[in-house]
Write a protein that holds these residues in place. Sequence first.
Motif, short mmCIF file in Angstrom:
data_model
loop_
_atom_site.label_atom_id
_atom_site.label_comp_id
_atom_site.label_asym_id
_atom_site.label_seq_id
_atom_site.Cartn_x
_atom_site.Cartn_y
_atom_site.Cartn_z
N PHE A 221 0.86 -1.15 -0.18
CA PHE A 221 0.03 -0.08 -0.25
C PHE A 221 0.74 1.14 0.10
O PHE A 221 0.89 1.96 -0.76
N TRP A 263 -5.77 -15.59 -5.35
CA TRP A 263 -6.15 -14.41 -4.76
C TRP A 263 -5.10 -13.55 -3.94
O TRP A 263 -5.48 -12.42 -3.74
N ILE A 267 -6.34 -10.38 -5.65
CA ILE A 267 -7.22 -9.66 -4.76
C ILE A 267 -6.45 -8.74 -3.72
O ILE A 267 -6.85 -7.65 -3.62
N MET A 268 -5.61 -9.45 -3.01
CA MET A 268 -5.02 -8.77 -2.12
C MET A 268 -3.96 -7.72 -2.56
O MET A 268 -3.71 -6.67 -1.97
N ASP A 269 -3.07 -8.25 -3.68
CA ASP A 269 -2.37 -7.19 -4.11
C ASP A 269 -2.85 -6.06 -5.17
O ASP A 269 -2.54 -4.82 -4.91
N LEU A 271 -6.18 -5.64 -6.30
CA LEU A 271 -7.41 -5.09 -6.01
C LEU A 271 -7.31 -4.11 -4.69
O LEU A 271 -8.04 -2.96 -4.49
N LEU A 272 -6.58 -4.87 -3.62
CA LEU A 272 -6.80 -4.15 -2.40
C LEU A 272 -5.57 -3.10 -2.24
O LEU A 272 -5.66 -1.85 -2.03
N CYS A 273 -4.43 -3.74 -1.95
CA CYS A 273 -3.18 -2.90 -1.60
C CYS A 273 -2.82 -2.08 -2.55
O CYS A 273 -2.76 -0.65 -2.21
N SER A 275 -4.36 -0.84 -5.51
CA SER A 275 -5.50 -0.01 -5.78
C SER A 275 -5.85 0.89 -4.96
O SER A 275 -5.90 2.05 -5.12
N LEU A 276 -5.74 0.48 -3.59
CA LEU A 276 -6.06 1.62 -2.54
C LEU A 276 -4.76 2.46 -2.45
O LEU A 276 -5.28 3.80 -2.40
#
Length: 498
Positions: A221, A263, A267-269, A271-273, A275-276
């Motif tokens: 992040f 995932w 997802i974790m890398d 889409l979440l970390c 992208s956020l």
Amino acid sequence: MTKCEAKKGGLAGLMTASGKSPATLLDEQMSHGSFDPALSGPEQQGTPTKTRAVKQTSRDLLSRRNTECEVSDDGTNTFFWRAHTVTVLFILTCVLVYVTLLEETPQDTTFNTKRGIVASILVFLCFGVTQAKDGPFTRPHPAYWRFWLCVTVVYELFLIFILFQTVHDGRQFMKFIDPKLGVPLPERDYGGNCLVYDPGNKTDPFHNLWDKMDGFVPAHFLGWYIKTLMIRDWWMCMIISVMFEFLEYSLEHQLPNFSECWWDHWIMDVLLCNSLGIYCGMKTLGWLSMKPYQWQGLWSIPTYKGKIKRIAFQFTPYSWVNFEWKPASNLRRWLAVLGIIFMFLLAELNTFYLKFVLWMPPEHYLVLLRLVFFVNVGGVAMREIYDFMDDPKFHKKLGQQAWLVAAITVTEFLIVVKYDPNTIMLPIPFFVTQCWFLGIFLILSWTLWRFFIRDITLRYKETRRRQQERPVGNGSAGGPSGRSRLNGSWDSVRQRRS
């Protein structure tokens, strides 16, 4: 006078006799197509060819000005902003005199060698901080960025030294920095059981998910938040983020820690970390682009609240430029953007491969120091690359920090190739090779179509359109031909002959 306006053809700070500002005059002249930054006053000429060049230059200047901020500065120059070259030289001389005359030299060759190397680096840093050329950034202080420029030179020299050693000597030299290094370390495997909910584990069915929640989650992040502030473009950040996950898929047969669950990749890398981090970075960029850049001396601010706010804003940029990469505008910018993406991905891969070939654990402080180093020099390098690409008439050569960062990235990769060629040369799976060849083919095909075939087609259509719009000079339908215009009509010629 503002630094943003100082680059606009040297017009900043000047007022005409009519009382109009340079920006107003520039708008008026560009609307008439009569402004040429290379000429002024009576030297401007009104030829059609020069007018077209002037209009193109005016459009470039207008585009460049629209991405820059407006800065107001009262020009206060306090003790904090002075160079202090004599002061630094005096302190450095006193320290050297003390070491030479008053301190007894230890009889330890290893200790003296380490201290001599550190002292040499510190003297070089003192020289660079006071004498090196300033870069595009000035906050919180120009000396801060000069310091990191000198650290960049030292790091590149260290990499060159490591590159010229044998593999055994280079790895054992790391013990000279930290005795705990120089020992092969196993890489952690992030693959294996990829079940998010493991019914076989009655104690904690979500143990696979908790195992992935390590220090790399906040690092992802924070890293992408900072990269977004460097690149200042959402599309480029997302492309680099997705491309690196594809690289991990492609190279998991070489480095075990590239082997992650699906995932974990998407997802974790992504889409979440990632992208956020990119989202928060874009929000910060929006705030920086809208923030008023009005600087006032600390002692001229009457209230304590204003002084505290001014001290806090000292750690924000002096001015701001919105990056407009425009990769599809011309071939030069397209190749530059591809080169930036390639170097970003190569620097990311070097992070994992370097600690693999030099036997450094991921939690070692040298790995963290390298990341801190790139955080401080990456922003300067990206600004210098953008200036060189966007305004080549003003920035005629690549910036010093950008040059050094590119050299460091290439040198790190060469160290990886030399120290462990067997890992680098492991054959890539056939289906992965097919995917990369397809991607390269699509990029080359689009490049040929966009910058060669499409341009040729457009020029051909434009030529045909102009030819169709020309009047046809045959008989009475068109006007008189060239010979008739010179010699008169055929009837008048016969009358003269008779």
